[in-house]
Design a protein around this motif. Structure first.
Motif, short mmCIF file in Angstrom:
data_model
loop_
_atom_site.label_atom_id
_atom_site.label_comp_id
_atom_site.label_asym_id
_atom_site.label_seq_id
_atom_site.Cartn_x
_atom_site.Cartn_y
_atom_site.Cartn_z
N SER A 72 -27.94 -35.04 -29.00
CA SER A 72 -28.74 -34.47 -27.91
C SER A 72 -30.22 -34.37 -28.27
O SER A 72 -31.08 -34.43 -27.39
CB SER A 72 -28.20 -33.09 -27.52
N GLU A 117 -18.08 -39.10 -30.43
CA GLU A 117 -17.17 -38.13 -31.04
C GLU A 117 -16.23 -37.52 -29.99
O GLU A 117 -16.65 -37.16 -28.89
CB GLU A 117 -17.97 -37.00 -31.71
N ARG A 128 -13.04 -32.18 -26.20
CA ARG A 128 -14.49 -32.30 -26.08
C ARG A 128 -14.85 -33.76 -26.37
O ARG A 128 -14.44 -34.33 -27.37
CB ARG A 128 -15.21 -31.36 -27.05
N GLN A 130 -17.97 -36.70 -26.36
CA GLN A 130 -19.37 -37.06 -26.23
C GLN A 130 -19.54 -38.16 -25.18
O GLN A 130 -18.62 -38.92 -24.88
CB GLN A 130 -19.93 -37.51 -27.58
N ASP A 186 -22.24 -30.13 -21.31
CA ASP A 186 -23.50 -29.87 -21.99
C ASP A 186 -24.47 -30.96 -21.54
O ASP A 186 -24.14 -32.16 -21.62
CB ASP A 186 -23.34 -29.93 -23.51
N THR A 220 -24.47 -34.80 -22.36
CA THR A 220 -24.24 -35.26 -23.73
C THR A 220 -22.82 -35.00 -24.20
O THR A 220 -22.34 -35.66 -25.12
CB THR A 220 -25.23 -34.58 -24.70
N GLU A 221 -22.12 -34.03 -23.55
CA GLU A 221 -20.74 -33.73 -23.94
C GLU A 221 -19.99 -33.10 -22.78
O GLU A 221 -20.54 -32.29 -22.03
CB GLU A 221 -20.71 -32.81 -25.15
N THR A 223 -16.22 -31.16 -21.64
CA THR A 223 -14.98 -30.49 -22.07
C THR A 223 -13.99 -30.58 -20.92
O THR A 223 -14.26 -30.12 -19.81
CB THR A 223 -15.22 -29.02 -22.44
#
Length: 489
Positions: A72, A117, A128, A130, A186, A220-221, A223
């Motif tokens: 990020s 990831e 989670r 990426q 995120d 960026t991520e 969940t």
């Protein structure tokens, strides 16, 4: 949703003249390089030609800079640099944007593909992910635990782009759209701020991210909630000759009435591909395929499938127990990187006789061995989420059609585009919205239709845009202009 009032589609796309690559001023380049951990790529650098290419080979654009992000912090640095220099911003994860929004001419591509990831918590049933991960990579991480996120049908699609537009696939009727299992995101905002949005924090932003997310920031991520799936499902196609399409489709229409949520089907009209599992004598033969994915108990699934499998005289029955991972990858060979793609989509409330007749008529006109049109069955869990609960629309639709004009080279591509446009226009009396991920560059009215033509929803989205991206930095997408803009939805 009622009948479409969309204008006739625009001109058939043709290859644009190749522009002279934009070269960055050295001082501007080094300004970003000092704060960027990834390896920046400029025109003239060895990786440039490969890195600027995206999945759709019909798109040929030349960015000034490609910024492969390692995290990020790189996203923040690239966005702030673009703000200072005025460079247009394109965002790339899997690079599958139909109209090519993941690359631009003369601007910066914020490339998330290095960020892969994936962290699975099998006890909490969450994952989670990426934003650079692909669907196949996500499935490979979750299936060892017998878990999955509902996603798309081509494994080299990016998780980010698919999810931010909704996410339709083989698990839709059982578990809903991808966004229906999204717990939080995120993201980096247009101003370079890092924000987490979920039900408990920035809930209005989270609402908009689930269906129109590319307009409000760079995720960026993600969940996601995980769901029990497989590892074995009852799945695969049953093939009939295309001449039998009118009878097969009318039987199919009755067969899926009241279907259990465990069953999701996609019907495809095309020429049988040269797959190793299809006998050579069928390769290239025009067919209609009813492709099923049953995610419940096997014996029950066999009984549900039996009437469809026994209807008429099928050419081939490949519906059988198989790994979910294998079924997820079945379309990969039909949509490889670098082919030339042109699409038009439309939602359908139901399968009226006029729709089925048009399908049979235009299936008989397919020229390319790659072209076809998948018809996605909706309903089930998709329909049990309220139309206003997420930005993603079309909850009450029965089906979503995606007409695919495809060539492996530019030769004959214009003719495929014309076939797509004619077919789409023939169905116009039955249009009921469109899935935003199936849009090309089709104008503001079509974007409005993708969000249900509901003024309240569009007002909410424009207000969110004004709050989080008032300067419309994120405009290379199916764009929602901020409230107060002179032009808008």
């Amino acid at each position: 949703m009622g009948a479409s009032t969309a204008p006739a589609p625009g001109p058939v796309p043709v290859p644009a003249p190749v522009p002279v690559p934009v070269r960055l001023d050295d001082s501007a380049y080094h300004e970003l390089a000092r704060s960027f951990r990834g390896s920046l790529v400029r025109a003239g650098d060895a990786p440039y030609e490969e890195r600027r290419r995206i999945w759709n080979g019909a798109i040929d654009r030349h960015p000034a800079l490609i910024a492969p992000c390692t995290g990020s912090a790189d996203v923040v640095a690239a966005l702030k640099w673009a703000g200072r220099t005025g460079a247009p911003v394109a965002v790339r994860s899997g690079g599958h944007s139909f109209p090519g929004h993941s690359v631009c001419d003369g601007g910066v591509v914020i490339d998330l593909s290095p960020m892969k990831e994936i962290r699975v918590d099998p006890e909490a049933r969450t994952v989670r992910v990426q934003a650079g991960a692909l669907l196949g990579e996500l499935d490979a991480a979750t299936q060892p635990f017998g878990l999955a996120v509902p996603s798309g049908i081509v494994t080299h699609t990016g998780v980010a782009g698919l999810t931010l537009g909704g996410g339709i696939g083989w698990l839709s009727r059982k578990y809903g759209l991808s966004v229906d299992q999204l717990l939080s995101v995120d993201l980096v905002t247009a101003g370079g701020e890092r924000v987490t949005a979920g039900a408990a924090h920035e809930p209005e932003l989270f609402w908009g991210m689930r269906g129109a997310g590319g307009n409000f920031g760079i995720v960026t991520e993600f969940t996601f909630r995980l769901n029990p799936v497989g590892p074995t499902v009852l799945a695969g196609p049953v093939l009939w000759p295309v001449e039998d399409s009118p009878q097969v489709m009318r039987f199919y229409r009755d067969w899926i009435e009241g279907a259990a949520d465990e069953l999701t089907t996609i019907v495809v009209h095309r020429k049988a591909p040269p797959s190793p599992v299809i006998p050579p004598e069928l390769h290239g033969r025009p067919v209609v395929m009813v492709i099923a994915c049953w995610v419940g108990e096997m014996a029950a699934g066999e009984e549900v499938m039996r009437p469809m499998r026994e209807f008429g005289r099928p050419l081939l029955d490949l519906c059988r127990p198989k790994p979910y991972l294998a079924h997820q990858a079945m379309f990969d060979a039909s949509f490889p990187h670098g082919w030339w793609y042109y699409f038009r989509g439309c939602g359908l409330d139901g399968l009226a006789d006029g729709v089925l007749d048009a399908m049979a008529r235009y299936a008989g006109r397919i020229a390319s061995p790659q072209s076809g049109f998948p018809l996605f069955q909706l309903g089930g869990a998709v329909a049990r989420v309220g139309e206003e609960d997420t930005a993603a629309a079309g909850r009450s639709l029965g089906h979503m059609l995606n007409i695919n004009g495809i060539r492996d080279t530019p030769e004959g591509f214009a003719e495929e585009c014309a076939w797509v446009r004619e077919f789409w226009s023939a169905l116009e009396p039955y249009h009921a919205g469109v899935y935003v991920n199936f849009l090309m560059d089709e104008g503001e009215q079509r974007i409005r239709q993708a969000y249900g033509s509901r003024e309240r929803k569009l007002e909410r989205l424009r207000a969110l845009k004004a709050q989080w991206d008032p300067g419309n930095v994120f405009r290379l997408n199916q764009n929602i202009p901020p409230a107060g803009a002179l032009r808008g939805l």
